[in-house]
Enzyme design. Structure first.
Site, short mmCIF file in Angstrom:
data_model
loop_
_atom_site.label_atom_id
_atom_site.label_comp_id
_atom_site.label_asym_id
_atom_site.label_seq_id
_atom_site.Cartn_x
_atom_site.Cartn_y
_atom_site.Cartn_z
N ASP A 1 -2.42 32.06 0.95
CA ASP A 1 -3.46 32.86 0.31
C ASP A 1 -4.81 32.20 0.59
O ASP A 1 -5.15 31.19 -0.03
CB ASP A 1 -3.22 32.96 -1.20
N GLY B 1 0.78 -1.23 0.00
CA GLY B 1 0.00 0.00 0.00
C GLY B 1 0.81 1.28 0.00
O GLY B 1 0.24 2.37 -0.11
N ASP C 1 -22.76 27.46 5.54
CA ASP C 1 -21.71 26.90 6.39
C ASP C 1 -20.48 26.72 5.52
O ASP C 1 -20.56 26.78 4.29
CB ASP C 1 -22.16 25.56 6.99
N SER D 1 -0.94 41.10 -7.15
CA SER D 1 -1.64 41.03 -5.88
C SER D 1 -2.73 39.95 -5.90
O SER D 1 -3.50 39.85 -6.84
CB SER D 1 -2.29 42.38 -5.55
N LYS E 1 -28.53 26.91 19.73
CA LYS E 1 -28.62 25.49 20.05
C LYS E 1 -27.63 25.11 21.14
O LYS E 1 -26.67 25.82 21.42
CB LYS E 1 -28.36 24.64 18.81
N ARG F 1 -25.31 21.69 22.22
CA ARG F 1 -24.83 20.40 21.73
C ARG F 1 -24.47 19.52 22.93
O ARG F 1 -23.41 19.70 23.54
CB ARG F 1 -23.62 20.58 20.83
#
Length: 316
Positions: A148, A43, A223, A310, A197, A199
């Protein structure tokens, strides 16, 4: 105006983002560098670079997405091979930076794996990193080489603007996503809401309340990534309970592990909008999923780095 590349420019990929890399090459008007990935019987990964790279400015496109460890090792081995081939500079383009959620010690005796990956990349020989929507902005500081940090939100915002939805509200599925929601809201000129919420345990969430007005509105959940799909699904159910007219879910990185497709397929979501920082095979795509390409943004960033222009205006 066509992109200008000199004779020292090289673009390579391994196994995580071949389609995106081909699209970048088409935009830039270049070829993808020749290399091969093989495995020994146990592998171990073996990579051969099949053209001269001596003194060249090389860009490697590789997300550290699932299978994460395989893709991390492929990237590190290719960087090492390029360094030993006397490459001039090695710019690592990581559309999705894996291990980014382990960016601090939340409890005792925990690793900071995002920092470990940064150390490994630098030690292997990377001289610059270009990435998109880091899960935690402070990861930039884990590197001593230039980083960046591009943003996928403008790509998502343009798509939603073209849909010409009215009565939009941008929704953060948790407190930590408020800054991201505000950013998208500024682009689409909409108010924000967030889901309050608690958790109680890992991958569990108890949704208590929605802060903001969502009744009768077109809600866009935003998200940086969708992993198990649990958070987005529960957010969509909560928005439906509070009277949202329609519900859209969006993110830059469609990680989509475990039962994410099953959960998202059953959720009251009109459309799921993602980018291709992680390439999704057909079996990981839903009928209501739209995949936007991040290749033009990456190509522009690569061109600017190559021509000493830039890059900051791309993520301001």
């Amino acid at each position: 105006m066509p992109y200008q590349l000199n004779e020292k420019f090289k673009l390579f990929t391994v196994n995580s983002n071949p389609a995106v890399t081909e699209e970048i090459a088409e935009i830039l008007g270049c070829e993808v560098g020749r290399s091969s990935v093989n495995r020994f019987s146990d592998g171990e990964i073996q990579i051969n670079i099949e053209e001269s790279v001596r003194g060249c400015e090389v860009f490697i496109v590789q997300s550290t997405s699932q299978p994460v460890n395989e893709h991390v090792m492929e990237l590190l081995i290719l960087v090492d091979a390029l360094k030993r081939a006397h490459t001039g500079t090695i710019n690592v383009v990581i559309p999705y930076y894996g291990y980014a959620r382990q960016d601090r010690k939340a409890r005792g005796r925990e690793p900071i794996t995002a920092k470990l990956i940064a150390n490994l990349l630098e030690e292997a020989g990377a001289t610059r990193v270009i990435t998109a929507d880091l899960h935690a902005p402070q990861i930039q500081g884990f590197f001593t080489i230039p980083v960046d940090p591009l943003e996928g939100i403008p790509i998502l915002a343009r798509y939603f603007e073209e849909k010409q939805l009215d009565e939009i509200v941008v929704v953060a599925p948790n407190h930590s996503g408020l800054a991201r929601a505000r950013q998208l809201a500024e682009y689409v000129h909409a108010p924000i809401a967030f889901i309050d919420k608690r958790r109680p345990g890992p991958d569990e969430a108890e949704f208590l309340n929605i802060v903001g007005e969502v009744e009768g509105k077109n809600a866009i959940i935003i998200d940086d990534l969708i992993d198990t799909g649990f958070t987005v699904t529960q957010a969509a159910l909560t928005l439906k309970d509070y009277g949202a007219r329609s519900i859209y879910a969006s993110c830059t990185h469609p990680v989509l592990t475990a039962k994410a497709l099953e959960l998202l397929g059953e959720a009251p979501i009109t459309e799921i909008v993602v980018t291709n920082t992680i390439e999704l095979p057909a079996e990981k795509q839903l009928a209501n999923m739209t995949i936007l390409s991040i290749a033009p943004l990456l190509a522009e960033a690569i061109h600017r780095v190559h021509n000493r222009e830039s890059v900051s205006t791309l993520f301001e």
